[in-house]
Design an enzyme around this catalytic site. Structure first.
Site, PDB file in Angstrom:
ATOM      1  CG  ASP A 118      16.296 -13.695  -9.653  1.00 32.95           C
ATOM      2  OD1 ASP A 118      17.205 -13.781  -8.803  1.00 32.95           O
ATOM      3  OD2 ASP A 118      15.094 -13.661  -9.352  1.00 32.95           O
ATOM      4  NE  ARG A 136       6.141  -2.948  -2.124  1.00 25.69           N
ATOM      5  CZ  ARG A 136       5.021  -3.636  -2.377  1.00 25.69           C
ATOM      6  NH1 ARG A 136       4.451  -3.570  -3.570  1.00 25.69           N
ATOM      7  NH2 ARG A 136       4.451  -4.356  -1.439  1.00 25.69           N
ATOM      8  CG  HIS A 189      -0.130  -0.765  -4.910  1.00 20.19           C
ATOM      9  ND1 HIS A 189       0.889  -0.424  -4.061  1.00 20.19           N
ATOM     10  CD2 HIS A 189      -0.054  -2.109  -5.029  1.00 20.19           C
ATOM     11  CE1 HIS A 189       1.541  -1.522  -3.695  1.00 20.19           C
ATOM     12  NE2 HIS A 189       0.979  -2.555  -4.276  1.00 20.19           N
ATOM     13  CB  ALA A 225      -2.580  -7.740  -4.908  1.00 17.82           C
ATOM     14  CB  CYS A 234       3.270  -4.807 -11.485  1.00 21.06           C
ATOM     15  SG  CYS A 234       2.120  -4.233 -12.700  1.00 21.06           S
ATOM     16  CD  GLU A 243       2.181   2.632  -3.783  1.00 19.18           C
ATOM     17  OE1 GLU A 243       1.327   1.979  -3.160  1.00 19.18           O
ATOM     18  OE2 GLU A 243       2.853   2.155  -4.699  1.00 19.18           O
TER      19      GLU A 243
HETATM   20  P1  NAD Z   1       9.669 -13.118  -4.876  1.00 17.28           P
HETATM   21  O1  NAD Z   1      10.382 -12.991  -3.600  1.00 17.28           O
HETATM   22  O2  NAD Z   1       9.034 -14.420  -5.215  1.00 17.28           O
HETATM   23  O3  NAD Z   1      10.626 -12.712  -6.070  1.00 17.28           O
HETATM   24  C1  NAD Z   1      11.523 -11.642  -6.027  1.00 17.28           C
HETATM   25  C2  NAD Z   1      12.696 -12.035  -6.900  1.00 17.28           C
HETATM   26  O4  NAD Z   1      13.540 -10.916  -7.044  1.00 17.28           O
HETATM   27  C3  NAD Z   1      13.540 -13.157  -6.327  1.00 17.28           C
HETATM   28  O5  NAD Z   1      13.651 -14.235  -7.239  1.00 17.28           O
HETATM   29  C4  NAD Z   1      14.893 -12.510  -6.108  1.00 17.28           C
HETATM   30  O6  NAD Z   1      15.952 -13.412  -6.336  1.00 17.28           O
HETATM   31  C5  NAD Z   1      14.868 -11.400  -7.117  1.00 17.28           C
HETATM   32  N1  NAD Z   1      15.794 -10.322  -6.833  1.00 17.28           N
HETATM   33  C6  NAD Z   1      16.077  -9.760  -5.647  1.00 17.28           C
HETATM   34  N2  NAD Z   1      17.005  -8.788  -5.820  1.00 17.28           N
HETATM   35  C7  NAD Z   1      17.279  -8.742  -7.131  1.00 17.28           C
HETATM   36  C8  NAD Z   1      18.146  -7.936  -7.908  1.00 17.28           C
HETATM   37  N3  NAD Z   1      18.909  -6.998  -7.343  1.00 17.28           N
HETATM   38  N4  NAD Z   1      18.187  -8.153  -9.233  1.00 17.28           N
HETATM   39  C9  NAD Z   1      17.426  -9.121  -9.794  1.00 17.28           C
HETATM   40  N5  NAD Z   1      16.598  -9.918  -9.102  1.00 17.28           N
HETATM   41  C10 NAD Z   1      16.522  -9.721  -7.786  1.00 17.28           C
HETATM   42  O7  NAD Z   1       8.569 -11.951  -4.851  1.00 17.28           O
HETATM   43  P2  NAD Z   1       7.262 -11.848  -5.736  1.00 17.28           P
HETATM   44  O8  NAD Z   1       6.116 -12.443  -4.990  1.00 17.28           O
HETATM   45  O9  NAD Z   1       7.552 -12.297  -7.090  1.00 17.28           O
HETATM   46  O10 NAD Z   1       7.039 -10.252  -5.685  1.00 17.28           O
HETATM   47  C11 NAD Z   1       7.885  -9.396  -6.398  1.00 17.28           C
HETATM   48  C12 NAD Z   1       7.588  -7.944  -6.064  1.00 17.28           C
HETATM   49  O11 NAD Z   1       6.260  -7.622  -6.427  1.00 17.28           O
HETATM   50  C13 NAD Z   1       7.689  -7.580  -4.598  1.00 17.28           C
HETATM   51  O12 NAD Z   1       8.331  -6.334  -4.475  1.00 17.28           O
HETATM   52  C14 NAD Z   1       6.258  -7.419  -4.151  1.00 17.28           C
HETATM   53  O13 NAD Z   1       6.145  -6.553  -3.070  1.00 17.28           O
HETATM   54  C15 NAD Z   1       5.640  -6.864  -5.392  1.00 17.28           C
HETATM   55  N6  NAD Z   1       4.198  -7.078  -5.458  1.00 17.28           N
HETATM   56  C16 NAD Z   1       3.436  -6.080  -5.967  1.00 17.28           C
HETATM   57  C17 NAD Z   1       2.070  -6.254  -6.101  1.00 17.28           C
HETATM   58  C18 NAD Z   1       1.188  -5.168  -6.613  1.00 17.28           C
HETATM   59  O14 NAD Z   1       0.043  -5.075  -6.203  1.00 17.28           O
HETATM   60  N7  NAD Z   1       1.639  -4.354  -7.531  1.00 17.28           N
HETATM   61  C19 NAD Z   1       1.484  -7.467  -5.706  1.00 17.28           C
HETATM   62  C20 NAD Z   1       2.304  -8.483  -5.220  1.00 17.28           C
HETATM   63  C21 NAD Z   1       3.669  -8.278  -5.106  1.00 17.28           C
HETATM   64  C1  MLT Z   2       1.851  -6.846  -2.121  1.00 20.19           C
HETATM   65  O1  MLT Z   2       3.012  -6.589  -1.801  1.00 20.19           O
HETATM   66  O2  MLT Z   2       1.270  -7.868  -1.753  1.00 20.19           O
HETATM   67  C2  MLT Z   2       1.164  -5.936  -3.028  1.00 20.19           C
HETATM   68  O3  MLT Z   2       1.806  -4.759  -3.218  1.00 20.19           O
HETATM   69  C3  MLT Z   2      -0.319  -5.872  -2.888  1.00 20.19           C
HETATM   70  C4  MLT Z   2      -0.879  -5.044  -1.778  1.00 20.19           C
HETATM   71  O4  MLT Z   2      -0.199  -4.212  -1.224  1.00 20.19           O
HETATM   72  O5  MLT Z   2      -2.033  -5.254  -1.459  1.00 20.19           O
END
Ligand code: NAD
Ligand code: MLT
Length: 542
Positions: A171, A233, A280, A283, A231, A262
């Site tokens: 990161d 995007r 998906h 969450a 998990c 999606e």
């Molecule tokens: P966050 O902002 O806390 O963390 C993202 C991290 O990615 C940051 O620390 C950032 O520095 C790092 N980053 C950005 N670009 C980067 C790169 N090129 N290389 C390496 N690291 C990089 O976000 P989060 O809350 O941890 O969420 C992360 C991802 O999970 C988001 O895309 C969010 O949409 C997704 N998400 C998915 C679900 C789901 O239901 N599957 C649920 C919640 C979040």
């Molecule tokens: C998010 O970005 O919070 C997750 O992908 C979960 C959702 O879409 O509900």
């Protein structure tokens, strides 16, 4: 009363909070898209959504009412942030509410992949008792690579360490020291990590840097037999490359919760051995959905009723108290912007804001944004506010620079605005008397003390006796009452300026007489809000 629209399914606790708040009204209208969504949004002050609804630039175009969109969740990729900013709409999210659930889902997929949970159950359903075929791998002692060590990435690391895994992380925005405190070995690049990982999981946003982060080239260097989890995007992994990697045996497994498009019903990976997919669900727990809904509702109500901006993704945080404390000077800056735009209507090229005295210690970017709101107020279809002002200036190529001077001059605080236009250069300086009385204290080189409200006639003239009397009798003949009057000059007998506050806008005939006076070079009518009248975005909401 602010009106809120709920655009996606929200947990009952969120809806109960909305129903219990007497300060707002709300409607639940899910499944809207295109023109129907666009039309619906024009009737609401705030919108709440999850990831289902797609709030595009077309949908927001021309919306004069919507002030905020709150995403109950993390990713705001279903909202066109640039378009929202342009329309002056704050976009907020609930960053932490689903962290743990999503991290647990990533771990669940890792375990289920390793122990063949899904295919083993399927074989039982099909009447087979096949213990040998589903021999798995244990997590303890294996190496996990995590790309993206934000909230979810760190939560996954903590859980993986509890499973006695070695955790490598990449990161660019995490300090090595912090990673070490978390028990993570920070690696300098994804490529450097790949030859070592038994498992790889990504927790970054989808961006230009992360799209296709793992593709054919990366699979050439990854440790053979690795298992990949996503998990975050869809699009971070190249699905075609993963399918090829599974076929060739380079990959032992792939687990996906997210997809490039999606809802997803078709993927080159669906049905392949070693693949485990969920729709998906990261969450999708009662706990996460309750938390994001409750947090989202609170964010939106707080913003609509007090002006507090928290967890915004397109504007700096702003609390109602800061806005309240600065409101007098925000009003001065806004009125200076309105004044400058009318003093010289030639296209603006650049502005320079100078803050002197106590005000220089405050958040002057807000003050500059307020000036920009005034400057652009009558130039655009879109109503400028502090969310979109800088972007709108930028789009027009108008540069704004700030300069702060701590030392006091004759006033405790002053704001000096300089505007360069295609025709020349103007400067005006304002201050605040008391809490809410904006005053103009300098125009060009001329010092004066004029009220910055209502209808003003600003006239530039030679400093000779009789000018005030001459202008007074012109307006007397035309029945225009003069409410206030100020004159200023740099030196006796030099060029001077007069500012009259008028009760009505003078007719063209009256103005022609003013212009015909031999000592007056230029006179212009400026319209400002009445005393105490604030722009909509600055008005107190409770
Ligand atoms: P966050 O902002 O806390 O963390 C993202 C991290 O990615 C940051 O620390 C950032 O520095 C790092 N980053 C950005 N670009 C980067 C790169 N090129 N290389 C390496 N690291 C990089 O976000 P989060 O809350 O941890 O969420 C992360 C991802 O999970 C988001 O895309 C969010 O949409 C997704 N998400 C998915 C679900 C789901 O239901 N599957 C649920 C919640 C979040
Ligand atoms: C998010 O970005 O919070 C997750 O992908 C979960 C959702 O879409 O509900």
């Amino acid at each position: 009363m602010p009106h809120v629209i709920v655009l996606d399914q929200l947990s009952p606790q969120g809806l109960e909070l909305l129903a219990a708040d007497p300060r707002i009204e709300f409607d639940v209208r899910t499944g809207l898209a295109g023109d129907e969504l666009r039309e619906a949004l024009t009737h609401y002050d705030g919108a709440l959504c999850r990831s289902g609804v797609k709030i595009t630039a077309d949908v927001l175009e021309g919306n004069q009412r919507l002030k905020a969109i709150v995403r109950a969740g993390v990713g705001t990729d279903n909202i066109d942030g640039q378009a929202a900013t342009r329309q002056g709409i704050v976009v907020m999210n609930t960053p932490a509410g689903n962290t743990v659930s999503t991290a647990e889902h990533a771990i669940a997929l890792m375990l289920a992949l390793s122990r063949n949970v899904a295919p083993a159950y399927q074989s039982l359903l099909e009447g087979r008792w096949d213990r040998k075929k589903f021999t798995g791998a244990q997590l303890a002692g294996k190496t996990l690579g995590i790309v993206g060590l934000g909230r979810i990435g760190q939560a996954v690391a903590a859980r993986a360490i509890a499973f006695q895994m070695r955790v490598l992380g990449y990161d660019p925005y995490l300090a090595r020291q912090r990673a070490a405190e978390l028990g993570i070995e920070l690696i300098d690049s994804v490529d450097a990590m790949l030859p070592e990982v038994d498992y790889l999981t990504v927790h970054t946003p989808l961006s230009e840097q992360t799209r296709g982060l793992i593709g054919k080239k990366e699979l050439e260097i990854i440790k053979p037999g690795a298992r990949l989890i996503n998990c975050a995007r869809g699009g971070i992994y190249d699905e075609e490359a993963l399918a090829a990697g599974l076929k060739s045996g380079v990959l032992a497994g792939v687990a996906l919760d997210v997809y490039p498009v999606e809802p997803c019903t078709k993927s080159p990976l669906f049905g392949m051995p070693g693949v485990l997919c969920t729709p998906h669900l990261g969450a999708s727990t009662d706990e996460a959905q309750t938390q994001v809904a409750v947090e989202g509702v609170n964010l939106l109500i707080d913003f609509l009723t007090t002006g507090n901006i928290r967890h915004a993704v397109n504007v700096s945080p702003l609390d109602a108290q800061t806005l309240e404390n600065l409101s007098g000077y925000l009003d001065v800056a806004y009125r200076l912007g309105l004044l400058m735009a009318q003093l010289d209507t030639a296209p603006a090229k650049a502005c320079r804001m100078q803050y002197r005295g106590d005000i220089a210690d405050k958040d002057t970017t807000l003050l500059s944004a307020s000036f920009a709101c005034g400057l652009l107020e009558h130039a655009l279809d879109i109503k400028p506010n502090i969310v979109n002002a800088s972007l709108l200036l930028n789009e027009r190529g108008i540069e704004l620079v700030e300069n702060k001077q701590k030392g006091k001059g004759p006033f405790a605080s002053v704001i000096r605005a300089e505007l360069q236009t295609a025709d020349g250069y103007n400067q005006a300086t304002g201050t605040l008397f008391g809490h809410n009385m904006p005053r103009l204290v300098q125009l060009g080189e001329n010092q004066l003390e004029a009220f910055l409200d209502g209808i003003l006639m600003v006239f530039f003239h030679r400093d000779i006796p009789g000018i005030i009397g001459a202008v007074g009798s012109i307006f007397g003949r035309h029945k225009i009452n003069i409410a206030q009057m100020a004159v200023g000059r740099a030196a006796r007998g030099a060029e001077a300026v007069g500012v009259l506050n008028l009760d009505d806008i003078p007719s063209e005939e009256a103005m022609a007489e003013v212009h015909n006076h031999p000592a007056i070079h230029h006179a212009v009518i400026i319209q400002l809000p009445a005393a105490g009248q604030l722009p909509a975005w600055l008005q107190r909401r409770t």
